[in-house]
Structure formats: structure tokens, C-alpha cells
Enzyme design. Structure first.
Site, PDB file in Angstrom:
ATOM      1  CE  LYS A   1      -3.634   2.477   2.495  1.00  9.51           C
ATOM      2  NZ  LYS A   1      -4.611   2.448   3.610  1.00  9.51           N
TER       3      LYS A   1
ATOM      4  CG  ASP B   1     -13.189   5.605   4.818  1.00  9.28           C
ATOM      5  OD1 ASP B   1     -14.371   5.844   4.484  1.00  9.28           O
ATOM      6  OD2 ASP B   1     -12.272   5.450   3.996  1.00  9.28           O
TER       7      ASP B   1
END
Length: 411
Positions: free
Chosen positions: A124, A229
Site C-alpha cells: 500500500k 471510514d
């Protein structure tokens, strides 16, 4: 931005020393003077070799000159930042092979890869500061009048913070991918055998999945943290069958840099927003919208068969851990906000806008195909701009980018 590592094999020791010298010089200079680069690199062959390396690195766009600078110097590009992180992983053998793009997030890029033993890994890359990949018109500016160099620094801080979050959550038994390593703005973690819940069209135990997802949220809050989130894009449904479906959750949760403490002034707001994301998804996808049932006594879960339909912050959250204090999550105590917190705070607020876009997109899909119609991943996902970008990158298409590395998909 497309991550091209083809030139890594051609860089020699002097090139790497000079590239790292530019990075080190960037801590105190927006544009690092050429002479200072040579001094930091301290090459045995002197400034001549340093100048040659600087020229080669500039040709590869690993460093760049700033137009109209008052003096001769260079600064690190995102490409150069990527190379330095990948070099560190390669030296430690936590990531030695980079595969295809498997995801594009609001503030990150996701790649497949392998470590030194051939195990599949996920890389990532945090890229804070990019404009929205949905449209070129919508721009963000978390730090006004700051250049890409500041975003590079914030991306590094975000990766470090996420790795810290993931490590402590994994050690405490939370359903997340195992974090393995981080360097600069990159995090390496284990590969999740599954798919984003966004792609989920049917589930033989969707009511149980709903309850487990709500329980995860409460468990996280009881230990001091709120995800901020928590939606179908950041929940991975496990499809490899390597878990006991009777006792273990069939999902993993990802994306943690924006987590906050339950002591945060807006904790209840963000907790409720996370709850509403899950409720909205299950109502839209499965027509499932449970109600409170006072006849039920079981409060260990949520939904049908339980007393409560969904968790409420003031009623269900009771601190039993202090993970927020251990990782110094935003809001765990009153303190002056950092640059990273300013950026992540803006990200949290921006999620409201993207959630509205996602809901409109989902409604358009249902109007076109029918809410009860079962259709394939390719048919549903090609309507998503995000998926179109991923597909374009996988096929090797060169997409234009802005200075923050944002992908621009021409309409």
C-alpha cells in the site's frame, strides 16, 4: 501515478547514495542545493561522480529541478520516494517482486507483490494530497499553499501511523490483515484472499455478517478507537474458506490511518457515520433494515434476533482498553493539532462527499439492472470510475497525472 520500477536494476551504488542524499537534504530544504547533495552523498570519487549521478537520476524523473529557483538544486519526486521505499523492502526481503495494481484508493495505491520466500504480499502506497480520482474538477487542499514535498512528508507519517495502528490491532486479535513492514510512505501486509464488500451481491448468512460487522465496530470502540471510514470499500470478504464460518467472522477490515480516539470531540458523530454506512449498504444490497425488538433479550449482537438493530455510541460503547492511548490516536488527549492531523481531519470530512457519490452510483446501478437482479462483477464494477482506472493501469495504459500523482481519467 503509475509505479514503474524498470530502472531500479540499473541504478548503481553511487546513484542510490545520491538519491538518499536528496531525501536527507529535503528535511531542511525544499530544493536541496547541488553542492549539499554531493556533501551528504560523500562519494569517494568526489563531486564529479555526484554530478553524473544527479544527471542520471534527473533523466529518470527520480529527482527534479524547480523552475525559477533562486539557486541550483534538486528535490525528490514521488518516483524517487517510491524507489527508496522499495529498495529498503528489497534489502530486507519483505518485498522483492512487484505485481499488478489491485486497487486505487482515495489517498493510496495498492499493488500485489511477493517477498523473498515467494509469499504473496500487498503493498500500500500512501499518496496524500492527490485530487479526487473521480473527477479533475474537485480538488483538495489539506495544507494551503504547500507543495508536493509537504504531501510526501505527510504520506510518510500516514504510513507510519497506519502500520502502528495495524500492528497493535493485529496483536489484540482484531480481524485485520497482518502488517509486515513499512518504509517511508509504504506499508507491506499479508494478502487477503477475498474481495471488497462493495462487490458482494449475495451472501448465505448476510444477517450474521451484518451483526458481526456491527460487533467489530463496538469492539474497536470499547478498546478506544473509531475507524472513521468503515464502509464497503474497506471491508474484505474472505472467500478462501480458511475460517470456521460458525465461530469466526468471514471478513477483514483495512485502511486505518484516519482512526480517532473515543475521547475525540467528534467521536460520537464518526461512530454514528460508520454505523450508517453499514446500515445503508445492507438496506441497499439485501433490502435488510432491522428494527429494535424489545421482546428480545440478547444484546450480544445486532439485527434480527437481537434486542437492538444497530449500536449506539452512548449506549453500547464502554471502554475496556486503551489502544487509542497506546498509539496516540487523534483526540486521545487535548493537544495542539499536527500537520498530519489537519490532513486526516480533512480526509474524514471529505468522505461524506464520496459516500454521497457512491450512493448515487449504486442507485443508478439498481435503476439500470434492478435491485433484485444478480449480475457479474465486471458488469457492476465497470460503472465505477475507480475500477476503470484500475483496469487501465492493469492493461498498461499511460494515464495522465498531476503533481501529486493523481490519476486523471479522461471523460
Amino acid at each position: 501515478m503509475k509505479l514503474d520500477t524498470i530502472h531500479m536494476r540499473y541504478l548503481n551504488a553511487d546513484d542510490w547514495r545520491v538519491l538518499q542524499a536528496v531525501e536527507n537534504g529535503s528535511r531542511s530544504h525544499e530544493v536541496v542545493p547541488t553542492k549539499l547533495i554531493g556533501q551528504i552523498a560523500n562519494l569517494k570519487t568526489g563531486m564529479g561522480s555526484a554530478n553524473r549521478a544527479i544527471s542520471d537520476l534527473a533523466k529518470l524523473n527520480l529527482i527534479s529541478k524547480l523552475r525559477n529557483a533562486k539557486y541550483d538544486g534538486y528535490r525528490l519526486t514521488y518516483n524517487g520516494f517510491d524507489y527508496l521505499a522499495l529498495k529498503t523492502f528489497a534489502q530486507k526481503k519483505t518485498l522483492v517482486e512487484l505485481g499488478t495494481t489491485i486497487g486505487v484508493g482515495k489517498e493510496s495505491d495498492i499493488y500485489a507483490g511477493k517477498d523473498g520466500q515467494g509469499n504473496e504480499r500487498v503493498l500500500k502506497i500512501h499518496r496524500l494530497g492527490r485530487v479526487s480520482f473521480r473527477t479533475v474538477k474537485n480538488k483538495r487542499d489539506y495544507l494551503r499553499n504547500k507543495e508536493a514535498q509537504s504531501w510526501m512528508h505527510l504520506s510518510k507519517l500516514a504510513a507510519e501511523k497506519e502500520y502502528e495502528f495495524m500492528t497493535i490491532l493485529y496483536e489484540n486479535g482484531f480481524e485485520i490483515p497482518r502488517p509486515l513492514d513499512y518504509s517511508r510512505h509504504c506499508v507491506v501486509m499479508e494478502l487477503v484472499e477475498g474481495f471488497p464488500m462493495r462487490q458482494l451481491r449475495e451472501h448465505f448468512q448476510y444477517k450474521k455478517l451484518y451483526s458481526q460487522l456491527m460487533q467489530f465496530m463496538v469492539k474497536l470502540a470499547n478498546h478506544g478507537l473509531i475507524h472513521c471510514d468503515y464502509n464497503e470499500y474497506n471491508i474484505m470478504i474472505r472467500e478462501d474458506g480458511s475460517y470456521d464460518s460458525a465461530t469466526e467472522p468471514g471478513f477483514l477490515v483495512i485502511d486505518f490511518p484516519q482512526c480517532i480516539s473515543i475521547n475525540h470531540v467528534d467521536a460520537e458523530f464518526y461512530f454514528k457515520r460508520d454505523v450508517e454506512c453499514i446500515r445503508r449498504f445492507f438496506k441497499r444490497r439485501f433490502g435488510y433494515s432491522p428494527k429494535d425488538d424489545s421482546m428480545m433479550l440478547d444484546t450480544d449482537g445486532y439485527g434480527d434476533g437481537f434486542r437492538y438493530a444497530y449500536p449506539v455510541f452512548s449506549r453500547d460503547v464502554q471502554r475496556i482498553g486503551d489502544l487509542d492511548m497506546q498509539v496516540k490516536a487523534s483526540g486521545y488527549r487535548s493537544e495542539k493539532k499536527t500537520e498530519l492531523e489537519d490532513a486526516l481531519g480533512s480526509m474524514r470530512r471529505d468522505y461524506d462527499d464520496t459516500e454521497e457519490d457512491d450512493e448515487k452510483e449504486e442507485e443508478e446501478e439498481e435503476e439500470e439492472y434492478g435491485s433484485e437482479l444478480e449480475f457479474s462483477e465486471s458488469e457492476s464494477d465497470t460503472d465505477s470510475v475507480n475500477e476503470k482506472i484500475v483496469q487501465a493501469l492493469v492493461e498498461g495504459e499511460e494515464l495522465e497525472t498531476d503533481k501529486f500523482g493523481n490519476y486523471i481519467l479522461k471523460e
